[in-house]
Design an enzyme around this catalytic site. Sequence first.
Site, short mmCIF file in Angstrom:
data_model
loop_
_atom_site.label_atom_id
_atom_site.label_comp_id
_atom_site.label_asym_id
_atom_site.label_seq_id
_atom_site.Cartn_x
_atom_site.Cartn_y
_atom_site.Cartn_z
N ASP A 1 0.83 -1.20 0.00
CA ASP A 1 0.00 0.00 0.00
C ASP A 1 0.87 1.25 0.00
O ASP A 1 2.01 1.21 -0.46
CB ASP A 1 -0.94 -0.05 1.22
N HIS B 1 -4.01 6.13 2.72
CA HIS B 1 -4.65 4.89 2.29
C HIS B 1 -4.10 3.67 3.02
O HIS B 1 -4.85 2.82 3.52
CB HIS B 1 -4.45 4.76 0.77
N SER C 1 -11.07 -0.91 -1.82
CA SER C 1 -9.86 -0.84 -1.01
C SER C 1 -10.18 -1.03 0.47
O SER C 1 -9.34 -1.50 1.23
CB SER C 1 -9.19 0.54 -1.14
#
Length: 763
Positions: A146, A219, A546
């Site tokens: 990520d 994220h 996600s």
Amino acid sequence: MMFGKILLFLVLVTTTAIGAAMAKNTYIIHIDKTKMASNLFRQGDSMQTYQAVIDSINKISLQEDDQEQQAELLYAYETAISGFAAKLSTKQLESLKKVDGFLSATPGKMLQLHTTNSQQFLGLQNGKGLLSASNSASDVIIGFLDTGISPEHVSFKDTGMPAVPSRWKGVCEEGTKFSKSNCNKKLIGARFFFKGYEANYGRINETNEFKSARDNGGHGTHTASTAAGSLVANASFSGLAKGIARGTSYTSRIAAYKVCWRHGCSNLDMLAAIDKALQDGVDVLSLSLGPGPLPFYSDALAIASFYAIKSGVFVSISAGNEGPFSSSVSSTAPWMMTVAASYTDRTFPAVIKLGNGKVVEGVSFYSGDALTKPVPVAYLESTGIPESIFCLGTLNESLVKGKIVVCHGDNEINPYLKSENVKKAKGVGMILVNPKFYGDELTANPHILPTAGVGYTAGKYITRYASTAKKPTASIIFKGTVYGRTAPVIAAFSSRGPNSVDPDVIKPDVTAPGVNILAAWPPTTSPTERQADSRSVLFNIVSGTSMSCPHVSGLAALLKSVHRDWSPAAIKSALMTTAYTLNNKKSPISDVASSNLAGPFAYGSGHVDPERAVDPGLIYDIATQDYLNYLCSLNYTSSDIGLFTDGAFTCPQNIAFRAGDLNYPSFAFNFKGVVQNGSLEYKRTVTNVGIPTSSYAVQVEVPEGVSVIVKPKILSFNKLGQKLSYKVTVVGKSKTSSHSSFGSLTWVSGKFRVRSPIAVTWQ
Ligand SMILES: *[C@@H]1O[C@H](CO)[C@@H](O)[C@H](O)[C@H]1NC(C)=O
Ligand SMILES: *[C@@H]1O[C@H](CO)[C@@H](O)[C@H](O)[C@H]1NC(C)=O
Ligand SMILES: *[C@@H]1O[C@H](CO)[C@@H](O)[C@H](O)[C@H]1NC(C)=O
Ligand SMILES: *[C@@H]1O[C@H](CO)[C@@H](O)[C@H](O)[C@H]1NC(C)=O
Ligand SMILES: *[C@@H]1O[C@H](CO)[C@@H](O)[C@H](O)[C@H]1NC(C)=O
């Protein structure tokens, strides 16, 4: 319109969308080491071996043309494929193809990221069932590919955790604002990979990006805490979604592999990260990103994941945010768990009252009371500037000042740009209208001024009102957090089947919470990831596949802690056959994009149900050889299949494999090219993991347009671990008016219901 190739599946991503960018001159080179010439081969040292190959290529290219840039070795891969990544000219690639042992070259690609109460929604209760003390004592390690991680975050505190398991071989790599002491007993490893990225975009600008595993975007912090964040009391996003934040498997360990940078993620770097993660000893890989639909042999993630599952590592990946368009699902290899996204029962209503008395419900993360009194509404249609109705470009201040502005949404422009433009032109609020294809989707975003998102239908009414009323006005009441909504509902953005790579396997596999998810956020990154936004938060609410993927990664970790001996395919089977297809109001799960019922091409086998998955009764297991036979059935060449086996592989000549024979826990029957009344027959084998002496009877919900025969109709087991087989024959009676129809096949014994969806397609 397609974005770049690997997408971090965050919906309405805030980072700039990059066009499909082929990394110039970078390749993943697959090598059969056993065939290499002895003068190049260095025993036990791949780096030196491949450097010797590159040196020999450079020698040739120097002789031919001294202007040619030197070929450059970027990575040596050991575990996830045998081979290397290099920067090469076309000529150098041609020379390389002549080297003994060369198998294939896959071009470098840039991919993009796809973008809380969700744990309770999953039915996980602290101290009970899967989260009971005995189960929580486990030591499962989840690796995340990520944007990195914010290591000081309270969600990654290691209070009360036992020592790091001795089998762990990972490291805490030092880099910009990241030292060894940033790891602890929760965050046990951190690495970063950038050579593929830099080969494409040039050097990382260290003034605005950390060259380390530290998270710039947010994220990675969000996904890691969703799967395995520690318990944090009182978590909220400016008071919204308040409660205890915790990862699905909050006792699991986290290893962060940063592969995504400002402009995306390179497949070279991802392969290097998985290569290291397998050597480090992760148990689960969580991949909230992916390429579009690709044949498995040209999908670096599919190839690397195959090596992962061969060594017992479960791989969970997001289905993509390209929905609701059909055949948009990516990462469809049958050894990966492909996760769709759905709503939980939690929402954040915003009630819009128009001047004509009409009341419309939207969604908002705004929690103040700023717009409770009616103010004028502006819809910038009459300006003659087409982009103004999308609130893009500079807005006319004399039309916007002091007003609520109605803006059309779209699927690729940064949504925060709109609210920033409205704010700049001194607007006081925004109503953001869904594009038609998102239907009545109600995902919210943390805009910098009071904003209500509305569905397409409501939006149509509001824009008509705003453009026809003499003095249009509106007030908005923000209702905060509300529970108990009908859920799950499939999110419009969630990518859909059928599987365009192989229609014989249903994809996605399952759905999990992926809309308006509260999880950890780096306090140094604003919730909108925009400079104009000066807010600092510890938790942010985000939507995307996600976000659903790490829920399933956490569940796999929980199942693994209870069933140490289960293969990745067995864990996957357990999660799939126990998934549910009815919502909390006991009606079939619906699809927000169409308001119709959702089916297997939206949610696969259904919504995950962890407490049932831990005790599924029967499992459909799959061995490595079965997957290889499956690849044979797809008529892949032996060099294509060689990518998955590290060397030449020949499909057995005397056996005709059919893709549908893979022992998959769901059924896709594709009647394309099959004559009327023609039939398709699939074989399956189930393993008893429930009660030693038990008898299962089959129940079939027959899809429209076919008849289904199951033989035998009863499976009688007398011990655990026993395997029994059955055959399913589907006869295509008549083509239905639609392209597909759905049903299910369920083995029932006492409390056990082992359900597989059946999808029939005619195209
Ligand atoms: C790096 O980023 C800073 C801050 O955004 C900018 O001022 C600078 O020009 C950038 N440097 C390069 C080489 O792009
Ligand atoms: C939670 O936050 C409230 C204020 O929002 C505070 O009064 C309370 O003490 C906090 N509780 C904990 C356990 O931190
Ligand atoms: C802004 O809107 C006002 C009022 O309609 C108009 O007079 C003016 O020309 C507009 N300005 C621009 C730059 O378009
Ligand atoms: C593979 O080849 C066989 C024999 O030519 C054919 O029957 C089958 O349909 C092919 N399968 C696929 C997936 O192309
Ligand atoms: C298909 O089977 C039905 C009876 O099951 C029969 O009436 C029909 O004629 C058959 N069609 C063909 C093309 O064989």
